[in-house]
Each structure stands twice: as structure tokens, then as C-alpha cells.
Design a protein around this motif. Structure first.
Motif, PDB file in Angstrom:
ATOM      1  N   GLY A 147       0.952  -1.464   0.054  1.00 22.02           N
ATOM      2  CA  GLY A 147      -0.113   0.376  -0.069  1.00 22.02           C
ATOM      3  C   GLY A 147       0.691   1.363   0.227  1.00 22.02           C
ATOM      4  O   GLY A 147       0.222   2.496   0.099  1.00 22.02           O
ATOM      5  N   ASP A 148       2.207   1.034  -0.069  1.00 20.46           N
ATOM      6  CA  ASP A 148       2.803   2.234  -0.176  1.00 20.46           C
ATOM      7  C   ASP A 148       2.742   2.648  -1.187  1.00 20.46           C
ATOM      8  O   ASP A 148       4.702   2.409  -2.613  1.00 20.46           O
ATOM      9  CB  ASP A 148       4.282   1.891   0.334  1.00 20.46           C
ATOM     10  CG  ASP A 148       4.889   3.305   0.550  1.00 20.46           C
ATOM     11  OD1 ASP A 148       5.092   4.549   0.272  1.00 20.46           O
ATOM     12  OD2 ASP A 148       6.241   2.768   1.001  1.00 20.46           O
ATOM     13  N   VAL A 149       1.970   3.495  -1.883  1.00 20.00           N
ATOM     14  CA  VAL A 149       2.429   3.978  -3.656  1.00 20.00           C
ATOM     15  C   VAL A 149       3.232   5.113  -3.682  1.00 20.00           C
ATOM     16  O   VAL A 149       4.450   5.498  -5.026  1.00 20.00           O
ATOM     17  CB  VAL A 149       0.516   4.530  -3.737  1.00 20.00           C
ATOM     18  CG1 VAL A 149       0.947   5.230  -5.721  1.00 20.00           C
ATOM     19  CG2 VAL A 149      -0.103   3.328  -3.640  1.00 20.00           C
ATOM     20  N   ALA A 150       3.568   5.685  -2.603  1.00 18.55           N
ATOM     21  CA  ALA A 150       4.999   6.726  -2.988  1.00 18.55           C
ATOM     22  C   ALA A 150       5.359   6.440  -3.164  1.00 18.55           C
ATOM     23  O   ALA A 150       7.181   6.480  -3.719  1.00 18.55           O
ATOM     24  CB  ALA A 150       4.300   7.837  -1.638  1.00 18.55           C
ATOM     25  N   GLY A 151       5.858   4.955  -1.907  1.00 17.52           N
ATOM     26  CA  GLY A 151       8.141   4.301  -2.328  1.00 17.52           C
ATOM     27  C   GLY A 151       7.763   3.815  -3.532  1.00 17.52           C
ATOM     28  O   GLY A 151       8.946   4.248  -4.070  1.00 17.52           O
ATOM     29  N   ALA A 152       6.440   3.109  -4.114  1.00 14.12           N
ATOM     30  CA  ALA A 152       6.911   2.309  -5.326  1.00 14.12           C
ATOM     31  C   ALA A 152       7.188   3.210  -6.399  1.00 14.12           C
ATOM     32  O   ALA A 152       8.211   2.854  -7.446  1.00 14.12           O
ATOM     33  CB  ALA A 152       5.492   1.370  -5.351  1.00 14.12           C
ATOM     34  N   LEU A 153       6.184   4.477  -6.640  1.00 15.56           N
ATOM     35  CA  LEU A 153       6.917   5.592  -7.228  1.00 15.56           C
ATOM     36  C   LEU A 153       7.765   5.598  -7.363  1.00 15.56           C
ATOM     37  O   LEU A 153       9.012   6.212  -8.630  1.00 15.56           O
ATOM     38  CB  LEU A 153       5.871   6.695  -7.234  1.00 15.56           C
ATOM     39  CG  LEU A 153       4.142   6.381  -7.411  1.00 15.56           C
ATOM     40  CD1 LEU A 153       3.311   7.411  -7.859  1.00 15.56           C
ATOM     41  CD2 LEU A 153       4.515   5.824  -9.442  1.00 15.56           C
ATOM     42  N   ARG A 154       9.147   6.376  -6.398  1.00 13.10           N
ATOM     43  CA  ARG A 154      10.189   6.859  -6.105  1.00 13.10           C
ATOM     44  C   ARG A 154      11.280   5.445  -6.273  1.00 13.10           C
ATOM     45  O   ARG A 154      12.511   5.961  -7.055  1.00 13.10           O
ATOM     46  CB  ARG A 154      10.358   6.652  -4.660  1.00 13.10           C
ATOM     47  CG  ARG A 154      10.391   8.679  -4.099  1.00 13.10           C
ATOM     48  CD  ARG A 154      10.832   8.559  -2.748  1.00 13.10           C
ATOM     49  NE  ARG A 154      10.324   7.366  -1.576  1.00 13.10           N
ATOM     50  CZ  ARG A 154       9.266   7.603  -0.869  1.00 13.10           C
ATOM     51  NH1 ARG A 154       7.846   9.007  -1.203  1.00 13.10           N
ATOM     52  NH2 ARG A 154       8.699   6.491   0.134  1.00 13.10           N
ATOM     53  N   ASP A 155      10.467   4.496  -6.363  1.00 12.76           N
ATOM     54  CA  ASP A 155      11.834   3.745  -6.633  1.00 12.76           C
ATOM     55  C   ASP A 155      10.898   3.310  -8.648  1.00 12.76           C
ATOM     56  O   ASP A 155      12.819   2.940  -9.265  1.00 12.76           O
ATOM     57  CB  ASP A 155      11.104   2.020  -5.994  1.00 12.76           C
ATOM     58  CG  ASP A 155      11.766   1.716  -4.936  1.00 12.76           C
ATOM     59  OD1 ASP A 155      12.691   2.631  -4.376  1.00 12.76           O
ATOM     60  OD2 ASP A 155      11.913   0.955  -3.863  1.00 12.76           O
ATOM     61  N   LEU A 156       9.810   3.262  -8.479  1.00 13.15           N
ATOM     62  CA  LEU A 156       9.957   3.424 -10.569  1.00 13.15           C
ATOM     63  C   LEU A 156      10.858   4.313 -11.090  1.00 13.15           C
ATOM     64  O   LEU A 156      11.605   4.027 -12.262  1.00 13.15           O
ATOM     65  CB  LEU A 156       8.612   4.042 -10.367  1.00 13.15           C
ATOM     66  CG  LEU A 156       7.786   2.042 -10.249  1.00 13.15           C
ATOM     67  CD1 LEU A 156       5.980   2.563 -10.356  1.00 13.15           C
ATOM     68  CD2 LEU A 156       8.320   0.687 -10.908  1.00 13.15           C
ATOM     69  N   ASP A 157      11.151   5.629 -10.541  1.00 15.33           N
ATOM     70  CA  ASP A 157      11.734   6.584 -10.703  1.00 15.33           C
ATOM     71  C   ASP A 157      12.785   6.282 -10.873  1.00 15.33           C
ATOM     72  O   ASP A 157      13.577   6.926 -12.012  1.00 15.33           O
ATOM     73  CB  ASP A 157      11.232   8.304 -10.319  1.00 15.33           C
ATOM     74  CG  ASP A 157       9.501   8.398 -10.134  1.00 15.33           C
ATOM     75  OD1 ASP A 157       9.057   8.104 -11.225  1.00 15.33           O
ATOM     76  OD2 ASP A 157       9.901   9.217  -9.688  1.00 15.33           O
ATOM     77  N   ALA A 158      13.183   5.765  -9.683  1.00 14.73           N
ATOM     78  CA  ALA A 158      14.356   5.231  -9.548  1.00 14.73           C
ATOM     79  C   ALA A 158      15.500   4.499 -10.766  1.00 14.73           C
ATOM     80  O   ALA A 158      15.739   4.779 -11.510  1.00 14.73           O
ATOM     81  CB  ALA A 158      14.609   5.077  -8.613  1.00 14.73           C
ATOM     82  N   ALA A 159      14.123   3.281 -11.576  1.00 15.63           N
ATOM     83  CA  ALA A 159      14.579   2.373 -12.006  1.00 15.63           C
ATOM     84  C   ALA A 159      14.886   2.721 -13.706  1.00 15.63           C
ATOM     85  O   ALA A 159      15.566   2.700 -13.974  1.00 15.63           O
ATOM     86  CB  ALA A 159      13.503   1.329 -12.193  1.00 15.63           C
ATOM     87  N   ILE A 160      13.425   3.568 -13.603  1.00 14.26           N
ATOM     88  CA  ILE A 160      13.949   4.534 -15.372  1.00 14.26           C
ATOM     89  C   ILE A 160      14.940   5.531 -15.336  1.00 14.26           C
ATOM     90  O   ILE A 160      15.505   5.012 -16.556  1.00 14.26           O
ATOM     91  CB  ILE A 160      12.720   4.670 -15.088  1.00 14.26           C
ATOM     92  CG1 ILE A 160      10.925   3.867 -15.601  1.00 14.26           C
ATOM     93  CG2 ILE A 160      12.236   5.578 -16.604  1.00 14.26           C
ATOM     94  CD1 ILE A 160       9.857   4.747 -14.994  1.00 14.26           C
TER      95      ILE A 160
END
Length: 188
Positions: A96-109
Motif C-alpha cells: 500500500g506504499d504507492v509513494a514509495g513504489a513511485l520513488r523506486d520506479l523513478d529510480a529504476a527508469i
């Protein structure tokens, strides 16, 4: 690098009503270019891949906390590699940590420099999150980039985001319904 199980977990996260492992379209991108893994020490890369596989297995068995630990350890060992960030984003989303998921996705990209399987999957995952948040323009941009990287799933999402396509599909569906059931159409 994501496995078929990684793709199945992603499918389950965003489409819980589909059977686990049923990942339509994501198998069609098998010829997608791989990450440039030769830049990493082979023994360290093997250790990180093993941690990611352990994380995926933990997530599949429902132990999201253990999955997060494995993915975080993989990131600690090889912070320049995009795949672990993409995988951890999936686990964060499950928690349920959408903000954390978005941070990690931004880092991966960012780490993938716009190419490779992990970047493509991160763009798809971020696009799906944007759709859930009703951020259609952001979703469209991510799906466009993922489609350019070879994702058939992203191409289908772009069709779904196209209002003209949706209208045509609705009209076609109504027309086919009338052809199949002419008695019902005549009672309108």
C-alpha cells in the motif's frame, strides 16, 4: 532482470481478478533488449539476482515483508542496477506504499537510462499506478515509452486510453450485439 513470475506478480497486483500467472501480452516482449549487465561484477550480479528471486518467491507466498528485505538487500549491494528497484516497487505497492513504489520506479527508469527490460516494466507499472490515480496524461506518456521499448501490454493500454478508440469499440460492441440478438434490438 524480471522473470515470468515477476510479470505474473505485476499482473496480480494491478488486475487481481485475473488468474495468477496469466499475463496477456507481456510474454510477447521476450526479444526486448536486456539491461547492460556486463558493467557489474559477475559474482555480485549473481548474488543480487539470487536475492531478487528470493524476494519474488517471498512475495508469491504472501510474505511481502521478506520480499522487501530481499529487494532492499539487492539494492544495497548493487544500487546502480534498475531491476531490484522495479521489483521492490511491486512489493511496496502490495503493502500500500504507492509513494514509495513511485520513488523506486523513478529510480529504476533513471538508472536504466531509458532502455532495457527493467525500464520497460517500470514504465508499465508506473503507468498503471497513474491510471489508478486518474492521471491519464502521465499514464499515456509512460505507456508510450514502454510501447517504444517493445511492450505489447503498453500498446494495448494506449488503445484503452484513446477516447475515440473506446467510442468505436462501444459502437462496434453494440452493433455486434444487435446482429447476434435481433429480437432484443427490435424491442428498443
Amino acid at each position: 532482470m524480471a522473470t515470468a513470475n515477476d510479470r505474473a506478480v505485476l499482473q496480480t497486483i494491478f488486475n487481481p481478478s485475473t488468474p495468477f500467472g496469466d499475463v496477456p501480452g507481456l510474454d510477447e516482449d521476450e526479444d526486448m533488449p536486456q539491461e547492460e549487465e556486463e558493467a557489474f561484477a559477475p559474482e555480485l550480479l549473481a548474488q543480487v539476482r539470487d536475492l531478487e528471486l528470493q524476494g519474488v518467491s517471498a512475495a508469491e507466498s504472501g510474505d511481502v515483508s521478506a520480499a522487501l528485505e530481499r529487494f532492499s538487500e539487492a539494492i544495497r549491494l548493487l544500487p546502480e542496477r534498475a531491476s531490484a528497484y522495479n521489483n521492490r516497487a511491486q512489493a511496496l505497492r502490495l503493502k500500500g506504499d504507492v509513494a514509495g513504489a513511485l520513488r523506486d520506479l523513478d529510480a529504476a527508469i533513471r538508472l536504466g537510462r531509458g532502455c532495457g527490460r527493467a525500464v520497460c516494466q517500470s514504465l508499465v507499472q508506473r503507468g498503471l499506478i497513474h491510471r489508478l490515480q486518474a492521471r491519464e496524461d502521465d499514464a499515456r506518456r509512460d505507456f508510450q515509452q514502454a510501447a517504444r521499448l517493445g511492450s505489447a501490454f503498453a500498446r494495448r493500454q494506449l488503445v484503452l486510453l484513446n477516447p475515440y478508440s473506446a467510442l468505436c469499440n462501444q459502437m462496434l460492441s453494440e452493433m455486434l450485439g444487435r446482429l447476434r440478438n435481433p429480437d432484443v434490438a427490435g424491442s428498443d
